[in-house]
Design an enzyme around this catalytic site. Sequence first.
Site, mmCIF file in Angstrom:
data_model
loop_
_atom_site.group_PDB
_atom_site.id
_atom_site.type_symbol
_atom_site.label_atom_id
_atom_site.label_comp_id
_atom_site.label_asym_id
_atom_site.label_seq_id
_atom_site.Cartn_x
_atom_site.Cartn_y
_atom_site.Cartn_z
ATOM 1 N N HIS A 1 47.185 41.052 31.127
ATOM 2 C CA HIS A 1 48.101 41.074 30.113
ATOM 3 C C HIS A 1 47.602 41.558 28.654
ATOM 4 C CE1 HIS A 1 50.493 38.269 32.452
ATOM 5 N NE2 HIS A 1 49.659 37.176 32.431
ATOM 6 N N GLU B 1 44.029 37.702 32.816
ATOM 7 C CA GLU B 1 44.465 37.833 31.599
ATOM 8 C C GLU B 1 44.108 39.155 30.852
ATOM 9 O OE1 GLU B 1 45.964 35.345 30.741
ATOM 10 O OE2 GLU B 1 45.511 33.938 32.087
HETATM 11 ZN ZN LIG Z 1 49.446 35.505 33.431
#
Ligand SMILES: [Zn+2]
Length: 327
Positions: free
Chosen positions: A247, A244
């Site tokens: 991202h 995460e």
């Molecule tokens: Zn992802």
Amino acid sequence: MGPRPNLLTRRAAGVASTTLALLLSTAAVGVVPAASAFSAAPDGACMEPADSHADARMKPGGAAKHDPNELTVNQVREREADMAAALRERANYRTGAGATALATVTIPVVVHVIQENTTRAGGNIPDSMITSQINVLNQAYAGATGGAVTAFAFRLDRINRVTNPSWYPIVQGSSAERSMKSSLRTGGKNTLNIYLGELSNNLLGWATFPQRNLSSMDGVVVLSESLPGGTSTNYNQGDTGTHEVGHWLNLYHTFQGGCGGSGDSVSDTPAEASPAYQCPTGRNTCSATGLDPITNFMDYTYDSCMYQFTPGQASRMLTAWNAYRAA
Ligand SMILES: [Zn+2]
């Protein structure tokens, strides 16, 4: 490439005391319908499903539901154009100012532990799991688990414990999520806000991509039991957090765009037609050179399978940092 090598302080899997199915069944309260999950998402959000339904997903012709995580070709095109524009803006801003792009970055981290009550089942995980998660991030981004060295290190500044049943579980795309983040988010664009809790819709986590204007939604949401020592079988070594944060630093999935086009906009991650689950060594879904990057942190494989970013991803993250998040 094979499974993740045993390196340094990586923990072995198998500490589960609760089955993932049980864990996820409790998350089914107040879920967003799958069909609307993507449209309900804030711009640029990414959601990760656990693979408890991997069999259904992976059955030929029998996909249970559309994976909501991939961006469309147009969304990627818009994001790439925006990053180019942001870089031009900053380059112009720097002209004459003598400022240079950063080469190394220490990211301040604030962790919000969202709890329903004071029990472990109610989200009250110990501080030790959080400090272990920060260690996992530091190892992953330093290349210490076998991947490329990135520019990033992480410094835990604060653990903020919040007991609020109306925010539990954290429901992706809900007004409660917006309310939670509006109330809790702290720091500037360079501050990583991590929200931990039980999550809606079988998700392991989701994240916002960087934007030029700081949004109160900015940050990453991670299933608390996916942290090192958590109960989420096969996803409890902290790599949901690593993924995460990838991202949040502007990485796409390795399977973004499938076999065609610009894929994940990184040249050294071989194209991949679809997410890989578990640890399918030798998987090769595209005719282009290279096996599927199943050991990459930006795929969907088990934590025990993924251990690396590529140099291209490291470069992309640093470029994005200087475009979006650097002071
Ligand atoms: Zn992802």
